[in-house]
Design a protein around this motif. Structure first.
Motif, short mmCIF file in Angstrom:
data_model
loop_
_atom_site.label_atom_id
_atom_site.label_comp_id
_atom_site.label_asym_id
_atom_site.label_seq_id
_atom_site.Cartn_x
_atom_site.Cartn_y
_atom_site.Cartn_z
N ALA A 1 -68.45 -2.24 32.01
CA ALA A 1 -68.52 -1.54 33.28
C ALA A 1 -68.93 -0.09 33.06
O ALA A 1 -68.74 0.48 31.98
N LEU A 2 -69.52 0.51 34.10
CA LEU A 2 -69.92 1.92 34.06
C LEU A 2 -69.17 2.61 35.21
O LEU A 2 -69.54 2.48 36.38
N HIS A 3 -68.12 3.33 34.88
CA HIS A 3 -67.25 3.91 35.89
C HIS A 3 -67.74 5.30 36.31
O HIS A 3 -68.06 6.14 35.47
N PHE A 4 -67.78 5.54 37.60
CA PHE A 4 -68.10 6.86 38.11
C PHE A 4 -67.07 7.85 37.58
O PHE A 4 -65.86 7.61 37.62
N GLY A 5 -67.53 8.99 37.06
CA GLY A 5 -66.64 10.06 36.68
C GLY A 5 -65.92 9.87 35.37
O GLY A 5 -65.18 10.76 34.95
N ALA A 6 -66.12 8.77 34.68
CA ALA A 6 -65.43 8.54 33.40
C ALA A 6 -66.04 9.42 32.34
O ALA A 6 -67.24 9.64 32.29
N SER A 7 -65.19 9.95 31.47
CA SER A 7 -65.65 10.87 30.42
C SER A 7 -66.49 10.14 29.40
O SER A 7 -66.23 8.97 29.06
N ASP A 8 -67.48 10.83 28.83
CA ASP A 8 -68.28 10.28 27.72
C ASP A 8 -67.57 10.44 26.40
O ASP A 8 -68.04 9.94 25.37
N GLN A 9 -66.46 11.18 26.38
CA GLN A 9 -65.78 11.47 25.12
C GLN A 9 -64.90 10.28 24.70
O GLN A 9 -64.40 9.56 25.55
N ILE B 1 -83.70 -0.97 32.92
CA ILE B 1 -82.25 -0.80 32.80
C ILE B 1 -81.61 -0.42 34.13
O ILE B 1 -80.39 -0.54 34.28
N ASP B 2 -82.41 0.02 35.10
CA ASP B 2 -81.83 0.55 36.34
C ASP B 2 -80.96 -0.47 37.07
O ASP B 2 -79.83 -0.15 37.47
N PRO B 3 -81.43 -1.71 37.32
CA PRO B 3 -80.56 -2.66 38.01
C PRO B 3 -79.33 -3.04 37.20
O PRO B 3 -78.29 -3.37 37.78
N ILE B 4 -79.41 -2.96 35.87
CA ILE B 4 -78.25 -3.26 35.03
C ILE B 4 -77.21 -2.14 35.16
O ILE B 4 -76.00 -2.41 35.26
N LEU B 5 -77.67 -0.89 35.18
CA LEU B 5 -76.75 0.23 35.39
C LEU B 5 -76.11 0.15 36.77
O LEU B 5 -74.91 0.42 36.94
N LEU B 6 -76.90 -0.21 37.77
CA LEU B 6 -76.37 -0.37 39.12
C LEU B 6 -75.27 -1.42 39.15
O LEU B 6 -74.16 -1.18 39.66
N ALA B 7 -75.54 -2.58 38.58
CA ALA B 7 -74.55 -3.66 38.58
C ALA B 7 -73.28 -3.26 37.84
O ALA B 7 -72.17 -3.58 38.26
N ALA B 8 -73.46 -2.53 36.74
CA ALA B 8 -72.30 -2.13 35.94
C ALA B 8 -71.40 -1.15 36.68
O ALA B 8 -70.20 -1.05 36.38
N SER B 9 -71.95 -0.42 37.65
CA SER B 9 -71.18 0.61 38.35
C SER B 9 -70.38 0.08 39.53
O SER B 9 -69.61 0.83 40.13
N GLU C 1 -62.96 13.33 50.17
CA GLU C 1 -63.95 14.39 50.07
C GLU C 1 -65.12 13.95 49.19
O GLU C 1 -64.99 13.10 48.31
N PHE C 2 -66.27 14.56 49.45
CA PHE C 2 -67.46 14.31 48.65
C PHE C 2 -67.19 14.66 47.19
O PHE C 2 -66.55 15.67 46.87
N ARG C 3 -67.71 13.81 46.28
CA ARG C 3 -67.53 14.04 44.85
C ARG C 3 -68.87 13.97 44.13
O ARG C 3 -69.60 12.99 44.25
N LEU C 4 -69.17 15.03 43.38
CA LEU C 4 -70.34 15.08 42.50
C LEU C 4 -69.83 15.06 41.07
O LEU C 4 -69.24 16.04 40.61
N HIS C 5 -70.03 13.95 40.38
CA HIS C 5 -69.49 13.78 39.04
C HIS C 5 -70.39 14.42 37.99
O HIS C 5 -71.59 14.64 38.22
N ALA C 6 -69.81 14.69 36.84
CA ALA C 6 -70.60 15.18 35.70
C ALA C 6 -71.60 14.10 35.29
O ALA C 6 -71.32 12.90 35.39
N ARG D 1 -71.80 4.39 25.09
CA ARG D 1 -71.32 3.92 26.39
C ARG D 1 -72.39 3.12 27.11
O ARG D 1 -72.10 2.07 27.72
N ILE D 2 -73.63 3.56 27.04
CA ILE D 2 -74.72 2.86 27.71
C ILE D 2 -75.10 1.60 26.95
O ILE D 2 -75.41 0.56 27.55
#
Length: 262
Positions: A254-262, A36-44, A219-224, A244-245
């Motif tokens: 798509a898998l957006h950086f920082g998007a809420s799981d809720q 699933i890793d390359p699929i998650l990469l592509a989605a992001s 600025e650097f961002r570390l997402h949840a 979501r996954i």
């Protein structure tokens, strides 16, 4: 391998569906196989129609073709140092009907044609393990896919050189290698973001998606963390991916950086 050692015999290959059958890939049964890793990469990757994408170490093409299936109209290029896997990527692109150029070469010695180009997005799913930290796999292709020869700094350097101004480099690595990757990106890329991927709620992240932008100044961002599986443990047969996954893996979402799981 075939008798000439240059490719895979048909009996050595499986034909596997990804993204709910939107793409199918020929892969070696006993060599490096996409999870699933390359699929998650592509989605992001926040790519848009008409943009240029380069996949460093594309293997048989899972990330490149998954991105092409999600975002039509991209100009796709893959670079893979193992000729047998590069040939599979060519075959998979043709069979899937997604146009892609594939080069068989080492990222540290790119063909002149690639060195003359720039890209809006560069993606990479480099080997996860340092050679000194693990036992080598018996299969040479699997070993090359899992155990690195070029250090992460070389991947970042090669990618940053080929980025267009404001272009993005997105990579997926094991969490323990995050400090090494961030150190390699310093001074070459800005607007760094880290998206941890945790196997379950309350568990430490095992994988991270990391993105940097050429000339970025944010600025650097570390997402949840994004949680991959439902529940605190696996309790039933079959898949238990979080909705979501599941949408990413089965519906090409798509898998957006920082998007809420809720």
């Amino acid at each position: 391998m075939t008798a000439d050692g240059l490719g895979f015999a048909e009996a050595e290959l499986s034909h596997d569906a990804f993204l709910g059958g939107r793409i199918t890939l020929y892969q070696p049964k006993s060599g490096y196989r996409a999870g699933i890793d390359p699929i998650l990469l592509a989605a992001s990757v926040p790519a848009r129609r008409g943009e240029r994408v380069l996949d460093l170490g594309c293997g048989a093409g899972p990330a490149l073709l998954a991105l092409g299936a999600r975002v039509p109209g991209l100009s796709l290029t893959g670079l893979e140092r193992q000729a047998a896997y590069a040939d599979l990527a060519v075959r998979n692109a043709a069979a899937t009907g997604i146009a892609a150029r594939i080069f068989a070469a080492d990222l540290r010695e790119m063909p002149a044609e690639l060195r003359a180009e720039s890209f809006d997005h560069i993606i990479a799913n480099p080997p996860y393990f340092q050679a000194a930290d693990r036992t080598a796999a018996r299969d040479a292709g699997r070993e090359a896919g899992r155990g690195e020869e070029a250090p992460l700094a070389d991947w970042v350097r090669a990618g940053s050189k080929r980025l267009a101004p404001a272009g993005r480099l997105t990579m997926i690595v094991r969490a323990e290698r995050l400090p090494e990757l961030l150190d390699a990106m310093q001074g070459l890329l800005g607007s760094l973001e880290v998206q941890p991927l945790a196997p379950r709620s309350g568990r430490a992240a095992r994988l991270v998606l990391v993105r940097g932008r050429k000339g970025g100044r944010a600025e650097f961002r570390l997402h949840a963390p994004i949680v991959l599986h439902e529940g605190s443990r696996h309790v039933r047969d079959g898949e238990d991916y979080a909705p979501r996954i599941r949408a990413v893996l089965r519906e090409a979402a798509a898998l957006h950086f920082g998007a809420s799981d809720q």
